[in-house]
Motif scaffolding. Structure first.
Motif, mmCIF file in Angstrom:
data_model
loop_
_atom_site.group_PDB
_atom_site.id
_atom_site.type_symbol
_atom_site.label_atom_id
_atom_site.label_comp_id
_atom_site.label_asym_id
_atom_site.label_seq_id
_atom_site.Cartn_x
_atom_site.Cartn_y
_atom_site.Cartn_z
ATOM 1 N N GLU A 110 9.411 -15.726 6.626
ATOM 2 C CA GLU A 110 10.114 -14.571 7.933
ATOM 3 C C GLU A 110 9.547 -14.890 8.629
ATOM 4 O O GLU A 110 10.052 -14.472 10.086
ATOM 5 N N PHE A 288 8.986 -5.929 -1.586
ATOM 6 C CA PHE A 288 8.949 -6.501 -0.094
ATOM 7 C C PHE A 288 8.902 -5.312 0.861
ATOM 8 O O PHE A 288 8.310 -5.577 1.989
ATOM 9 N N GLY A 292 6.149 -6.769 2.449
ATOM 10 C CA GLY A 292 6.283 -7.771 3.487
ATOM 11 C C GLY A 292 5.826 -7.423 4.784
ATOM 12 O O GLY A 292 5.646 -6.802 5.672
ATOM 13 N N HIS A 336 2.514 -13.828 -1.123
ATOM 14 C CA HIS A 336 2.788 -13.293 -1.154
ATOM 15 C C HIS A 336 2.698 -11.884 0.361
ATOM 16 O O HIS A 336 3.832 -11.578 1.167
#
Ligand code: UN1
Length: 512
Positions: A110, A288, A292, A336
């Motif tokens: 990211e 996600f 995320g 993650h």
């Protein structure tokens, strides 16, 4: 973290940095020291010297002066300079992406993605620099010509948040620059170093192109610096990204002086999952969206509105997916979920979990705080899922953490009503293979958000679209499409090339 010192050196970030700059020159400023600690491992990465009020004043003066030169450079030439910035960002993508990840705690993927957004907006702005079009109109009067043109505003103040510490600045600054403005940036006090790194990366481009001091400025500091920008009549536009309370106070202060503001504030984004949804596509999108950036995007998925007939299936598939989530050092590619930005954010997560319990919510995946190595910074939390009711106060509120709310619906109309029944209006999505459900969701009676997606999640917007939302999200639009118009002033011009003076609306006013 191993290797971070090499990266800091390459980005020119010494232990204590100047936090006030007007482009090529950095200033000895009089404010207190602002230290930056990584939420990944708690290490003090470095510090910046903040702006005192006098420093701020001198920066805006320098910027105002630079505007006079910068605005006279043709827009395509300004675009060429922005193109060169994009080249530099490509060169430093790995280093800047790693620093973004280390200073914010978001995953390396990211962090790199964020730098990619910067590169993309440079390309977009370069093209845009030849397309700042105005319309021409047919005048109702003979031998008259009417058209509109777009002029730069002046000094643009940019207030950015920790979660996208560099991309959101570039959405604003790259567009503002090609439009002919100069920028004064107040980065988040939680991520001061990535901002200084950006300035270092573009410094050579500014120098090589003889860009005057003041076109790209940084004023590091906290809330007071934001207030100075908001109250300063020399700052034509204040573009602010952050919480709703922050946006409200900036918006009010700018409105009081009748300035322009562009607000990109909180979201409370929902995904509707209909009976025909392809869960193979939906489940990863939901996960996600919810976990995320550890749930710290303004576009993060907070609410899941699921049809009664598939509720239990979605619930168990989500629980299974959450069971596979690896929480840990975000720079490790197998991870993650990284940490939250700081321990205060952890407390907010705990408070929210407590309120969910008190309201009668039941957890499908329980909240928790992982302990021991590698969680010693005290910033890590376990992503959780709770079954709730949409109208509960905690559900109506944006908590910047990986908490996903599960809500049940029975018919399509109810799903849309639930989706809209929050004060915020940033992003929304529906997963469906039913054309009617999809089109209903996108119609004027559907989602009331600035972003409405079909079969993709609520986060991860591309730079080419206008980004922003309605209601308490603030109404601003940044980045792509015609968002550039917010950074310019429109002027309507009427030219009489005849020998008479006909008045509009047929008014007769005869005088010798
Ligand atoms: C934000 O969280 O303030 O759409 C911006 C997204 C990103 C930007 C988020 N491109 O999730």
């Amino acid at each position: 973290m191993k290797g971070i010192d090499v990266i800091l050196e390459k980005l020119g970030i010494a232990d204590v940095n100047h936090g006030v700059t007007t482009g090529q020159a950095s200033w000895e400023s009089g404010g207190a020291l602002l230290e930056s600690f990584s939420p990944v491992d708690g290490r003090r990465i470095g510090a910046v010297r903040q702006a005192a009020h006098a420093d701020y004043g001198r920066v805006v003066e320098t910027a105002s002066l630079a505007f006079k030169t910068w605005r006279s450079i043709p827009a395509p030439k300004r675009g060429e300079i922005v193109r060169q910035m994009g080249v530099k960002l490509r060169e430093y993508k790995q280093e800047l992406g790693t620093l973004v990840s280390y200073e914010t705690g978001k995953s390396l993927q990211e962090g790199l993605g964020e730098v990619q957004e910067m590169i993309d907006i440079c390309d977009f702005a370069t093209g845009l620099s030849r397309q700042l079009y105005g319309l021409t109109m047919h005048s109702e009067r003979p031998q008259h010509r009417m058209y509109e043109q777009w002029h730069p505003l002046g000094v643009v103040g940019i207030i950015s948040a920790f979660n996208f510490p560099v991309a959101v600045w570039s959405w604003n600054s790259m567009i503002a620059w090609v439009c002919g403005n100069v920028c004064v940036w107040k980065p988040s006090e939680k991520t001061p170093l990535t901002a200084i790194a950006c300035q270092h990366i573009i410094q050579d481009v500014l120098k090589d192109n003889h860009v005057p001091e003041g076109v790209s400025c940084i004023v590091s500091g906290g809330r007071d610096v934001g207030e100075w920008l908001a109250q300063d009549p020399r700052v034509a536009l204040v573009s602010a990204t952050g919480s709703i309370p922050m946006g409200r106070s900036v918006g009010e202060a700018v409105a009081r002086r009748l300035g322009k503001s562009l607000l990109e504030l909180g979201g409370n984004n929902a995904i509707i999952v209909t009976p025909t949804a392809d869960l193979k596509v939906a489940i990863p999108a939901i996960v996600f969206g919810a976990v995320g950036t550890a749930g710290q995007r303004c576009t993060s998925t907070r609410r899941l509105i699921v049809h009664d007939s598939i509720f239990e299936e979605v619930k168990s598939r989500l629980a299974k997916a959450y069971g596979q989530l690896k929480i840990g050092n975000p720079l490790d590619p197998g991870i993650h979920v990284g940490p939250l930005i700081d321990q205060q954010a952890v407390r907010q997560y705990q408070n929210a979990a407590e309120q969910i319990k008190q309201a009668g919510g039941s957890f499908v995946v329980a909240p928790g705080i992982p302990e021991g190595d590698p969680y010693t910074s005290g910033c890590y939390v376990t992503p959780c899922i709770a079954e709730v009711e949409n109208h509960w106060a905690i559900v109506q509120h944006e908590t910047f953490a990986p908490i996903l709310y599960l809500i049940r619906y029975h018919d399509a109309e109810e799903a849309i009503a639930l989706q809209n029944d929050v004060p915020q209006g940033l992003s929304s999505a529906i997963f469906t293979n039913d054309l009617r459900d999809a089109e209903q969701f996108l119609s004027f009676g559907g989602s009331d958000c600035g972003i409405a997606n079909v079969n993709i999640g609520t986060s991860g917007a591309e730079i080419g679209g206008a980004f922003g939302g309605e209601k308490e999200t603030g109404g601003g639009r940044e980045s792509g499409s015609d968002a550039w118009k917010a950074y310019m002033r429109r002027q309507t011009n009427t030219i009489n090339y005849g020998t008479a003076l006909p008045l509009a609306q047929g008014i007769k006013f005869e005088i010798e």
